[in-house]
Design an enzyme around this catalytic site. Structure first.
Site, short mmCIF file in Angstrom:
data_model
loop_
_atom_site.label_atom_id
_atom_site.label_comp_id
_atom_site.label_asym_id
_atom_site.label_seq_id
_atom_site.Cartn_x
_atom_site.Cartn_y
_atom_site.Cartn_z
N GLY A 48 -79.31 85.79 20.68
CA GLY A 48 -79.47 84.37 20.44
C GLY A 48 -80.88 83.83 20.56
O GLY A 48 -81.24 82.88 19.88
N GLU A 103 -84.36 81.92 26.70
CA GLU A 103 -82.94 81.85 26.34
C GLU A 103 -82.72 80.85 25.23
O GLU A 103 -83.51 79.91 25.07
CB GLU A 103 -82.12 81.39 27.56
CG GLU A 103 -81.69 82.50 28.47
CD GLU A 103 -80.44 83.21 27.99
OE1 GLU A 103 -80.17 83.22 26.78
OE2 GLU A 103 -79.74 83.78 28.83
N ASP A 107 -75.05 78.04 29.38
CA ASP A 107 -73.70 77.49 29.39
C ASP A 107 -73.22 77.43 30.83
O ASP A 107 -73.60 76.55 31.57
CB ASP A 107 -72.78 78.41 28.56
CG ASP A 107 -72.09 77.69 27.43
OD1 ASP A 107 -71.58 76.59 27.67
OD2 ASP A 107 -72.04 78.24 26.33
N VAL A 157 -71.67 74.96 19.88
CA VAL A 157 -72.78 74.78 18.95
C VAL A 157 -73.20 76.10 18.30
O VAL A 157 -73.05 77.17 18.90
CB VAL A 157 -74.00 74.11 19.62
CG1 VAL A 157 -73.69 72.67 19.97
CG2 VAL A 157 -74.44 74.87 20.87
N ARG A 169 -76.13 82.22 12.86
CA ARG A 169 -77.40 82.25 13.59
C ARG A 169 -78.57 81.75 12.75
O ARG A 169 -79.55 81.24 13.27
CB ARG A 169 -77.73 83.68 14.06
CG ARG A 169 -76.82 84.22 15.13
CD ARG A 169 -77.35 85.57 15.61
NE ARG A 169 -76.39 86.31 16.39
CZ ARG A 169 -76.17 86.14 17.70
NH1 ARG A 169 -76.85 85.23 18.35
NH2 ARG A 169 -75.27 86.86 18.33
#
Length: 184
Positions: A48, A103, A107, A157, A169
Site C-alpha cells: 500500500g 505507511e 487502521d 477507502v 491501488r
C-alpha cells in the site's frame, strides 16, 4: 474532479490527487527540516505505501535511502486477521540509524504496533512514522504518528495505493468504496 474520472465502484472521492500532493509536499518539507543533519532510511510498508513512499521521498529534499518491508495481517477481505507475518524483510541494517516508517493508512494500529516493536529491537537511533491516512475511530491501540497526512472517517477507502482484494491501488485519489462491492 469531474464525475467522469471517478471509478464506478467509488461512492465518493475523499481526497483528491491535488490534496494528497499538497499534503505530501508539506510533510516532505517538515521531514527535510527535521532530518537535515542525518537523513533517515525510509522504510515503506508494501504494498500500500508504494505511492506514498515514492511521492514523499520526492518531496523530501534529502538524500534518503529507501527500503521495503512486507507484513501482512489482512486477507482478501476488509478486516484484519490479527496475525502479523513478515513476507519481505529489510535488506538494510538499521542499527544506529534513524528510521522513518512510511505507511499508506493506520487502521486498528495492531500491525504497526508489532512492526514498531520489531524494528526497535534492531537497535536504530530512532523510529518514527509517516502515514498518509489514519482512522482514529478504528484504532485499537494508540500509535504515535510524527508525520500525518489526514485523519479520515472509519470507512473502507481505496486508491493511491489502498486496495480491496488487490485492486484499485492505481486510482490517483482516495475514494470510499461502494458497500455493494465488498458486501455483495
Amino acid at each position: 474532479m469531474p464525475q467522469t474520472h471517478i471509478h464506478p465502484d467509488v461512492d465518493r472521492v475523499l481526497l483528491t490527487e491535488q490534496q494528497i500532493a499538497d499534503r505530501l509536499a508539506e510533510l516532505g518539507r517538515q521531514i527535510a527540516e527535521d532530518y537535515a543533519d542525518e537523513p533517515p532510511i525510509m522504510v515503506g510498508v508494501l504494498k500500500g505505501a508504494v505511492m506514498v513512499m515514492a511521492d514523499l521521498a520526492r518531496a523530501t529534499d534529502l538524500s534518503v535511502e529507501m527500503d521495503w518491508m512486507a507484513v501482512s495481517s489482512y486477507g482478501s477481505g476488509t478486516k484484519s486477521s490479527g496475525v502479523v507475518r513478515i513476507l519481505k524483510d529489510l535488506g538494510a541494517d538499521i542499527s544506529n540509524r534513524h528510521v522513518l516508517i512510511v505507511e499508506d493508512i493506520i487502521d486498528s494500529g495492531l500491525t504497526l504496533k508489532w512492526l514498531l516493536a520489531n524494528l526497535r529491537s534492531r537497535g536504530p537511533k530512532s523510529v518514527e512514522i509517516a502515514t498518509l491516512l489514519r482512522k482514529p475511530d478504528a484504532a485499537k491501540v494508540e500509535i504515535d504518528v510524527r508525520y500525518l497526512g489526514f485523519d479520515i472517517p472509519n470507512e473502507f477507502v481505496i486508491g493511491y495505493g489502498l486496495d480491496y482484494a488487490e485492486t484499485y491501488r492505481n486510482l490517483p485519489y482516495v475514494g470510499v468504496l461502494k458497500r455493494s462491492v465488498y458486501e455483495g
